[in-house]
Scaffold this active site. Structure first.
Site, PDB file in Angstrom:
ATOM      1  N   CYS A 128       0.823  -1.225   0.000  1.00 13.19           N
ATOM      2  CA  CYS A 128       0.000   0.000   0.000  1.00 13.19           C
ATOM      3  C   CYS A 128       0.849   1.264   0.000  1.00 13.19           C
ATOM      4  CB  CYS A 128      -0.955   0.009   1.176  1.00 13.19           C
ATOM      5  SG  CYS A 128      -0.266  -0.649   2.689  1.00 13.19           S
ATOM      6  N   HIS A 241      -3.224   6.156   4.533  1.00 12.22           N
ATOM      7  CA  HIS A 241      -1.787   6.346   4.783  1.00 12.22           C
ATOM      8  C   HIS A 241      -1.345   7.711   4.287  1.00 12.22           C
ATOM      9  CE1 HIS A 241      -1.322   2.268   5.946  1.00 12.22           C
ATOM     10  NE2 HIS A 241      -0.712   1.752   4.886  1.00 12.22           N
TER      11      HIS A 241
HETATM   12  C1  2RA Z   1       0.615  -2.282   6.519  1.00  8.58           C
HETATM   13  N1  2RA Z   1       1.503  -2.116   4.279  1.00  8.58           N
HETATM   14  O1  2RA Z   1       0.210  -1.137   6.380  1.00  8.58           O
HETATM   15  C2  2RA Z   1       1.189  -3.044   5.341  1.00  8.58           C
HETATM   16  C3  2RA Z   1       0.240  -4.101   4.870  1.00  8.58           C
HETATM   17  N2  2RA Z   1      -0.948  -3.553   4.351  1.00  8.58           N
HETATM   18  O2  2RA Z   1       0.580  -2.907   7.587  1.00  8.58           O
END
Ligand code: 2RA
Length: 330
Positions: A128, A241
């Site tokens: 991601c 994120h």
């Molecule tokens: C996380 N990128 O954010 C890793 C798995 N999605 O934990």
């Protein structure tokens, strides 16, 4: 033409988004099969008037599928993705199991769509943080030639899965009630905290999550000599994120030109007007198709450098949306 589609890991945080997005984006499906572990087999899932009974994912499950999107973790993928592929079902895998396999294209449709042509029934979906960062890095690379970058990530708990979303919610409620705060999913309390630890530590002191940013960006951008240094941090945010990036380029850069190429890039939304307090924030990028890019400025530490900030939905562009876009590209 309509396709027989399967979702493996249908009860997980990403699996539920896959179900929603396949319908929301009117993916041409003649049928949809929800597959999961034996624990979930038999459960029913309602969606937009459709009732699904979850089946246990087994090798023979893929005999009657054209496309299967996997988001059930590394072990089920390692076991079942090859079983799907050899039965002629195209597997789009969200785990890290096959991302670095030279025979498996690692695809972000806005960045390297042509890579999909090389697939042998297995296509890997990137991590991601990589997919979200590339929504800014890709247009800037195409314009100025990316040399190296530093990244610090501010990662939502959704990346750890449904239990982590529940844990953050529980901890905030425990705090509000003055109760003792309990941590089960993370080694430490995540509410009101920041954990500089995502995935496992490697011998070089970086975590696997931090190495994914380097290894996957190199493969997707086709830049084997690209270097980056990343610090991945878990913060108490639900499902989007954010990434702070400082990047150095081959050619002289300009903020105006950077803004132009980002606003023209299909996966990005320019959100950069600090005079009016306009910048991307994770709270406002949940369930958004495009990733927000802002805080664009000439980097003070590099000759031809740009600093910028990206925010994107970890469950959408970071996972389920990218996978559905790969299926659409097919
Ligand atoms: C996380 N990128 O954010 C890793 C798995 N999605 O934990």
């Amino acid at each position: 033409k309509k396709y027989r589609v399967g979702i493996v890991g249908a009860t997980g945080a990403v699996g539920q988004e896959l179900l929603e997005l396949l319908f929301k984006r009117n993916f041409p499906m003649s049928e949809l099969t929800l597959l999961a572990s034996s624990r979930s087999a038999g459960k029913t899932v309602e969606f937009e008037g459709n009732k699904f009974v979850i089946e246990e994912a087994k090798p023979e499950s893929f005999e009657k599928l054209d496309i299967a999107i996997f988001s059930a973790g590394g072990t089920p993928s390692k076991l079942l993705v090859p079983e799907a592929a050899k039965r002629g079902c195209i597997a789009i895998d969200n785990s890290s199991a096959f991302r670095m396999d030279p025979n498996v294209p690692l695809v972000v449709p806005e960045v390297n769509p042509e890579a999909i042509k090389t697939h042998k029934n297995i296509i890997a979906n990137p991590n991601c943080t990589t997919a979200i960062s590339l929504m800014a890095l890709c247009p800037l690379h195409r314009e100025f030639g990316l040399k190296r970058f530093f990244a610090a990530t501010y990662q939502a708990v959704s990346g750890t899965g449904a239990a982590a979303l529940q844990e953050l919610d529980n901890q905030v409620k425990q705090y509000a009630k003055g109760e003792e705060i309990t941590s089960k999913v993370y080694p430490y309390q995540i509410a009101f905290n920041a954990l500089p630890h995502i995935d496992v530590f490697q011998d070089n002191g970086y975590t696997k999550e931090e190495m994914k940013m380097l290894n996957e960006s190199r493969k997707i951008l086709g830049l084997p000599s690209l270097v980056c240094s990343t610090t991945c941090v878990r913060i108490p945010v639900m499902r989007a994120h954010s990434v702070a990036i400082n990047a150095e380029f081959e050619k002289p850069v300009s903020v105006e030109r950077a803004r132009e190429v980002i606003s023209q890039f299909s996966g990005a939304e320019l959100n950069d007007d600090v005079a009016n307090l306009k910048y991307p924030m994770p709270l406002f990028y949940q369930r958004k198709v495009k990733c927000g890019v802002g805080r664009i400025r000439k980097d003070l530490a590099f000759e031809n450098g740009l600093s910028f900030w990206v925010a994107g939905d970890q469950l959408w562009k970071g996972a389920a949306l990218n996978a559905v876009q790969i299926a659409e590209l097919l």
